[in-house]
Enzyme design. Structure first.
Site, short mmCIF file in Angstrom:
data_model
loop_
_atom_site.label_atom_id
_atom_site.label_comp_id
_atom_site.label_asym_id
_atom_site.label_seq_id
_atom_site.Cartn_x
_atom_site.Cartn_y
_atom_site.Cartn_z
N ASP A 3 83.96 4.37 198.63
CA ASP A 3 84.71 5.63 198.65
C ASP A 3 83.80 6.85 198.82
O ASP A 3 83.86 7.80 198.03
CB ASP A 3 85.53 5.79 197.37
CG ASP A 3 86.33 4.56 197.02
OD1 ASP A 3 86.83 3.90 197.95
OD2 ASP A 3 86.45 4.24 195.82
N GLU A 57 96.02 7.00 201.70
CA GLU A 57 95.30 7.47 200.52
C GLU A 57 94.01 8.17 200.98
O GLU A 57 93.79 8.38 202.16
CB GLU A 57 94.98 6.28 199.60
CG GLU A 57 94.19 5.17 200.30
CD GLU A 57 93.97 3.94 199.44
OE1 GLU A 57 93.97 4.07 198.20
OE2 GLU A 57 93.78 2.86 200.00
#
Length: 588
Positions: free
Chosen positions: A37, A213
Site C-alpha cells: 500500500d 479502494e
C-alpha cells in the site's frame, strides 16, 4: 516545495557536488518483503515511501530516496502509544494504507487503525497527525472520517490551486445484498481546525472491476485525477484512473481500462499489481509506486507478502496516464498495463544506499530500522540492548498464539531463499519457559525452534509447528548441554528446516521436521466462509524471521541474544527445477 532537513537525512552518505545525472535503472520490487500500500511523496529533492505495517510496530514504515532507485529505511513513524496502540488487534488488523503528504511546512500522515476485519463488518478508526519533520514531534491524532478505510489527503496547492485540502476515503457497506465497497467519498478538510467541513461527495463508484479502494487525488493541466485500487488485493488487483475538471466530480474512468494490472497472466514475475500512488519529479517525470507480490510458483504462495514497485508513467496527447517503457509480452500480445521488472529511472544524481549488515551484533542503543516488534512498543520492561552489553535481552511474554504482550523482535523475509541464525543464552526451568527463533506469519501460522525444559530430559530443543491454530511437535525433543547455543532456520522456496550447534562453531546439526514454508503465506492465511459470503481471516503481512521468548509462568525469564544473522542465498536446485517446469521466473 522545499525539502526539510531531518535528523535522518544525516545518515545519507556524502555525494559529489556535481554528480553525474545519467538515468539509472529501477529494479523492482524496490522495497522487497512486506511493504504494501505505498504512498509516495516528494518534498524538494527528497522522495519518501510510506507503507502499511498492520499489527507490526513501529507503525507506518518509511523509506527515503533522492534518485527513486535506491531506498534507505528510516524506520516507522508511529513509535508511541499515544499515536497507535495495537494490543489485541487481530491478525492483519492494525495500521492500514497510510497516506503521507506535505503542505504549509508540515507533513500530514493519515492512517487507519483496524480493530476488526472478519465477516461483514470493518471496525476502523481513521486518524491524522502532523509534524514539521518526519522525526517529529508529531501532533496528537485527530479523528478522520471512519465509515470505511484507506483514507488520504489531497492539498490543492501549487500553481493553479486554491490552497484547499480534501479528505478522501472508501466507504464500507456491511448490509446484505449490497457490494461492501460502496465507492469513494470526498469532503473538504480544514487544516487549521483539523476536521472535515461542508458536504460529502460520492465522487466515484468504480468500474466493472469493483472493490474500489485506495483513493489518491492529483491535479495536472486543469484536470483532477483520481487513482484507485480495484479488483481486490489478490490476482485480479489493478490500479485505475478517473478524471474530472472539478475536484468534486463527476469523474470519468479511463476508457482504456486499468493503468496497471497483472491479472490474466500468471507468468508475470510481479503479480497482484495495484494500489498505488503517483509522484512527479521537478523536471516533470511521473512515477507510480504500487503494491505487488512475487509468488513462489504461478499463482502460488506469496510468502514474502505484498511488496512495493515503481513504474514510469507517460501521458497521452489527450491527457491519460500510461505505463512507460517496453511492455512485457502477454498471452495476446504486448501487455501495456503489466508491471515491468526494470524501469528507467529519472536523470537524477545517484544516491547509493548501503544495506544493513547481514549480522547484527546488537551494539546499538535501539533496534536497527529493519527490526519490528509485534503489537507492543519496545520498552525496558521486556526489551533492552544495554542491560547485558553487546546482547539483546528479551524477557518472556505471552505465547506465539496471543495478540497481547509478546516478546518478539523480527525482520521481514525479503527473498525466497535465506538463512536466519542467532546465538541464544537462556536458562529455562519449566516447559512453560521458551526462547528461540521463529518463522512467523501470524498468531496461527508459524514454525518455532526453541530452547525449553523437559521433566525427563532436562534442557531440550523443540520444533513447534502451528497451522491455522493447530499446534504440533512432529519430531522428538533434542537434549542439549548447558551454555549458549546457535539456532538456524534455512529456507529454500517452499522448503525449510531448523538446525543447531554449540557456540564453539562446530558443524550444524539438523533437528525437527521438514517445514512447509508455503503455509506461511498470504494465501494460506486468507480463509473464507462460503455460507456467509465473507472472509473469516485475512493474510496481508508476509512472513518474518524473528527472536522471541515466552514465560507462561509470569516470571518473565530473560533470554540473551549475542547476535542475529540474515543472509539471502540462491534458491536450491529443487526449487529452481519446480519453477522452471512451471514457467514461473525466479523471484530474486
Amino acid at each position: 516545495m522545499t525539502a526539510l532537513p531531518t535528523a535522518r537525512a544525516q545518515d545519507r552518505p556524502g555525494r559529489p557536488e556535481h554528480a553525474a545525472t545519467r538515468a539509472a535503472t529501477i529494479v523492482n520490487p524496490v522495497l522487497r518483503g512486506f511493504h504494501p500500500d505505498p504512498s509516495v511523496l516528494r518534498v524538494g529533492e527528497d522522495y519518501y515511501l510510506a507503507t502499511s505495517t498492520f499489527e507490526w510496530l513501529p507503525g507506518v514504515a518509511v523509506h527515503h530516496s533522492r534518485d527513486l532507485v535506491h531506498w534507505r529505511p528510516l524506520g516507522g513513524l508511529l513509535t508511541e502509544p499515544r499515536l497507535i496502540e495495537l494490543a489485541g488487534r487481530p491478525d492483519s488488523g492494525g495500521v492500514w494504507a497510510p497516506c503521507l503528504s506535505y503542505t504549509d511546512g508540515l507533513f500530514h500522515l493519515v492512517y487507519s487503525d483496524v480493530t476488526n476485519l472478519s465477516g461483514a463488518f470493518k471496525d476502523v478508526r481513521n486518524l491524522v497527525i502532523t509534524a514539521p519533520s518526519l522525526d517529529g514531534p508529531w501532533s496528537d491524532p485527530a479523528p478522520f472520517p471512519s465509515h470505511g478505510f484507506d483514507p488520504s489527503l489531497f492539498h490543492d496547492d501549487g500553481p493553479g490551486g486554491d490552497g484547499r485540502s480534501w479528505a478522501l476515503w472508501m466507504e464500507w457497506d456491511h448490509r446484505p445484498g449490497r457490494h461492501p465497497f460502496a465507492g469513494i467519498l470526498l469532503q473538504e478538510w480544514d487544516r487549521a481546525l483539523r476536521r472535515t467541513t461542508g458536504p460529502v461527495h460520492r465522487v466515484f463508484t468504480g468500474t466493472e472491476l469493483a472493490h474500489t479502494e485506495g483513493p489518491h487525488l492529483y491535479r495536472r493541466d486543469g484536470w483532477y485525477y483520481l487513482l484507485t485500487a480495484e479488483g481486490g488485493t489478490s490476482w485480479g488487483h489493478a490500479a485505475t484512473v478517473a478524471r474530472s475538471r472539478a475536484v468534486t466530480g463527476p469523474y470519468e474512468a479511463d476508457p482504456a481500462g486499468p493503468l496497471l494490472t497483472s491479472a490474466g497472466d500468471e507468468r508475470l514475475p510481479l503479480q497482484k499489481a495495484g494500489h498505488g500512488s503517483l509522484v512527479a519529479t521537478p523536471d516533470g517525470d511521473w512515477y507510480l509506486a504500487h503494491l505487488t507480490a512475487r509468488p513462489l510458483s504461478p499463482l502460488g504462495a506469496c510468502v514474502m507478502g505484498r511488496e512495493t514497485a515503481l513504474q514510469r508513467v507517460e501521458w497521452t496527447a489527450d491527457g491519460w496516464p500510461r505505463l512507460g517503457g517496453e511492455p512485457p509480452a502477454g498471452p495476446a500480445g504486448p501487455a501495456a498495463a503489466a508491471p515491468r521488472t526494470t524501469v528507467p529511472g529519472p536523470p537524477l544524481p545517484p544516491d547509493p544506499v548501503t544495506g544493513p549488515p547481514a549480522r547484527d551484533d546488537f551494539d546499538l542503543p535501539a533496534p536497527a530500522a529493519h527490526w519490528s516488534t509485534l503489537r507492543r512498543h519496545p520498552d525496558p520492561s521486556w526489551l533492552t540492548l544495554g542491560e547485558r552489553p553487546g546482547h539483546l535481552r528479551l524477557r518472556g511474554g505471552q505465547s506465539l498464539g496471543s495478540t497481547h504482550g509478546q516478546s518478539l523482535l523480527a525482520r521481514r523475509q525479503q527473498a525466497p531463499a535465506f538463512t536466519f541464525a542467532a546465538r541464544l543464552d537462556a536458562a529455562p526451568r519449566t516447559p512453560r519457559q521458551m526462547a528461540g527463533i521463529v518463522h512467523y506469519y501470524n498468531s496461527t501460522l508459524w514454525h518455532y525452534a526453541h530452547l525449553t525444559w523437559d521433566e525427563t530430559l532436562g534442557r531440550v530443543l523443540r520444533a513447534g509447528v502451528c497451522t491455522h491454530g493447530h499446534y504440533t511437535e512432529p519430531a522428538p525433543p533434542v537434549h542439549v548441554p548447558d551454555g549458549p547455543l546457535d539456532l538456524r532456520l534455512t529456507v529454500r522456496g517452499a522448503d525449510g528446516g531448523f538446525a543447531w550447534r554449540p557456540d564453539d562453531g562446530t558443524a550444524w546439526r539438523p533437528f525437527g521436521p521438514e517445514l512447509d514454508v508455503a503455509r506461511l503465506s498470504d494465501e494460506s492465511a486468507t480463509r473464507s466462509d462460503p455460507t456467509g459470503g465473507h472472509y473469516t481471516a485475512w493474510g496481508f503481512t508476509g512472513a518474518h524471521a524473528g527472536l522471541c521468548v515466552q514465560d507462561l509462568t509470569g516470571a518473565r525469564m530473560p533470554a540473551d541474544f549475542d547476535w542475529a544473522e540474515y543472509r539471502e542465498t540462491p534458491a536450491g536446485p529443487g526449487e529452481q527445477r519446480r519453477r522452471a517446469a512451471s514457467g514461473c521466473p525466479s523471484p530474486t
